[in-house]
Design an enzyme around this catalytic site. Structure first.
Site, PDB file in Angstrom:
ATOM      1  N   MET A 295     -13.867 -16.520  10.670  1.00  0.00           N
ATOM      2  CA  MET A 295     -14.212 -17.394   9.546  1.00  0.00           C
ATOM      3  C   MET A 295     -12.940 -17.855   8.842  1.00  0.00           C
ATOM      4  SD  MET A 295     -17.618 -15.528   8.119  1.00  0.00           S
ATOM      5  CE  MET A 295     -17.007 -13.905   8.470  1.00  0.00           C
TER       6      MET A 295
ATOM      7  N   CYS B 148     -18.408 -26.257  13.661  1.00  0.00           N
ATOM      8  CA  CYS B 148     -17.921 -26.392  12.281  1.00  0.00           C
ATOM      9  C   CYS B 148     -18.525 -27.647  11.638  1.00  0.00           C
ATOM     10  CB  CYS B 148     -16.393 -26.457  12.266  1.00  0.00           C
ATOM     11  SG  CYS B 148     -15.737 -26.536  10.585  1.00  0.00           S
TER      12      CYS B 148
ATOM     13  N   GLY C  33     -26.254 -15.597  13.105  1.00  0.00           N
ATOM     14  CA  GLY C  33     -26.956 -16.178  11.963  1.00  0.00           C
ATOM     15  C   GLY C  33     -27.828 -15.182  11.240  1.00  0.00           C
ATOM     16  N   ASP C  34     -27.428 -14.855   9.999  1.00  0.00           N
ATOM     17  CA  ASP C  34     -28.239 -14.006   9.118  1.00  0.00           C
ATOM     18  C   ASP C  34     -28.374 -12.555   9.569  1.00  0.00           C
ATOM     19  OD1 ASP C  34     -28.586 -16.309   7.671  1.00  0.00           O
ATOM     20  OD2 ASP C  34     -30.647 -16.658   8.345  1.00  0.00           O
TER      21      ASP C  34
ATOM     22  N   GLY D 240     -21.083 -12.751  10.933  1.00  0.00           N
ATOM     23  CA  GLY D 240     -20.104 -13.473  10.114  1.00  0.00           C
ATOM     24  C   GLY D 240     -20.130 -12.974   8.683  1.00  0.00           C
TER      25      GLY D 240
END
Ligand SMILES: Cc1cc2nc3c(=O)[nH]c(=O)nc-3n(C[C@H](O)[C@H](O)[C@H](O)COP(=O)(O)O)c2cc1C
Length: 309
Positions: free
Chosen positions: A1, A84, A186-187, A209
């Site tokens: 990140m 991105c 994701g999540d 992330g």
């Protein structure tokens, strides 16, 4: 990140149990031009084990020589950022914009495949551009056809940015469409989330992330089994190790900025931290930042020895 998952943070993530890490996106044009910040991000680190280095770019002319440089710098895997969503990135045809022109992107990936020989080439994609252009399956199939070795899917579209829930079913659609390994993203905030994602989608691996920011122990399967006191002791050891690594890796000005960013994340949920963060970002030096953290930690532990995470 970008701005966060530099070498010190990734050392901590690996120490906590992350299987492998990816550096922050590096702009291929900046790397080829010799921009110092891009060269710094491309530095390898033996303590990181297997290292994927991620490139942003819009043409084979810069991505191919940039990938070559990263391999020379110690990258074991080259990852191309195709997700991105940032405006100044997609305006230049990079990041998520690569998903919009599948045949042009196929040519770029083929050129990278030829250049990289047996170095694994991976891509990170989104669900697509928006809900009318949700083409993750098409892009993944093309990538497999041109010889990409593995794909990470963050299933939100570019239009969704980071909001709302990540539609995991799209990860399952990609898994069903290709034979190469698919990493779901994701999540995911916990080991239980990771197991659920793997069970629901059939993905081969999980990428975490935001769930690791301020909580790198998310990678440690043993963490959840610890008692409250042992957890607090573990956490403080990790934070101290992270601060030491920041101080070793960065020059004083950047080290202070990195400590401020990460300490703001480590202290999310601590009762007195909200007001403290305003003070934190005004501090002039690494030593002042470390001292302020130690004061907040002592006050927090005196009030309630179990930290909220
Ligand atoms: C501040 C920030 C910077 C990010 N930078 C990158 C990046 O450089 N490369 C990349 O592939 N994804 C990047 N992402 C996206 C994350 O890797 C991930 O795909 C997304 O946040 C969804 O997963 P999560 O819910 O586990 O965070 C970034 C996300 C955030 C919030």
């Amino acid at each position: 990140m970008a701005g966060l998952t530099n070498v010190p943070f990734r050392r901590v993530a690996v120490a906590c149990g992350s299987g492998y890490t990816t550096n922050e996106e590096i702009d291929a044009d900046a790397l080829i031009r010799g921009k110092p910040s891009a060269i710094d991000m491309a530095r390898g680190d033996p303590a990181l084990g297997v290292v994927a280095m991620q490139l942003l770019g819009n043409s084979a002319e810069t991505l191919v020589p940039a990938a070559r440089r990263l391999v020379e710098a110690g990258a074991h895997i080259i990852d191309i950022n195709m997700g991105c969503p940032v405006l100044k990135v997609v305006r230049r045809g990079k990041g998520a914009a690569l998903m919009r022109d599948v045949s042009a992107t196929a040519r770029i990936l083929s050129a990278l495949r030829r250049e990289l020989d047996d170095v694994p080439l991976t891509i990170k994609i989104r669900g697509g551009w928006d809900d009318r252009e949700t083409n993750a399956v098409e892009v993944a199939t093309m990538a497999q056809d041109v010889g990409v070795d593995a794909i990470t899917v963050h299933p939100r579209t570019r239009a969704q940015q980071f909001g709302g829930r990540a539609p995991w079913d799209l990860i399952g659609d990609v898994v069903a469409a290709v034979d190469i390994p698919v990493t779901g993203n994701g999540d995911v905030r916990s080991l239980a989330d990771a197991r659920r994602m793997m069970a629901e989608t059939g993905c081969a691996a999980v990428m975490i992330g935001r769930g690791a920011l301020g909580r790198p122990w998310v990678f440690d399967a043993a963490y959840g089994a610890l008692g409250a006191g042992a957890r607090a002791a573990y956490e403080v050891r990790i934070v101290e190790a992270h601060l030491d690594a920041i101080e070793q890796h960065f020059a004083p000005h950047d080290a202070r900025l990195q400590m401020q960013k990460h300490l703001a994340l480590y202290t999310v949920g601590w009762p007195a931290a909200r007001a403290w963060r305003r003070e934190l970002f005004a501090l002039p030096s690494v030593d002042a930042v470390r001292e302020a953290y130690q004061r907040l930690y002592a006050a927090t532990m005196a009030d309630a020895p179990v930290l909220a995470h």
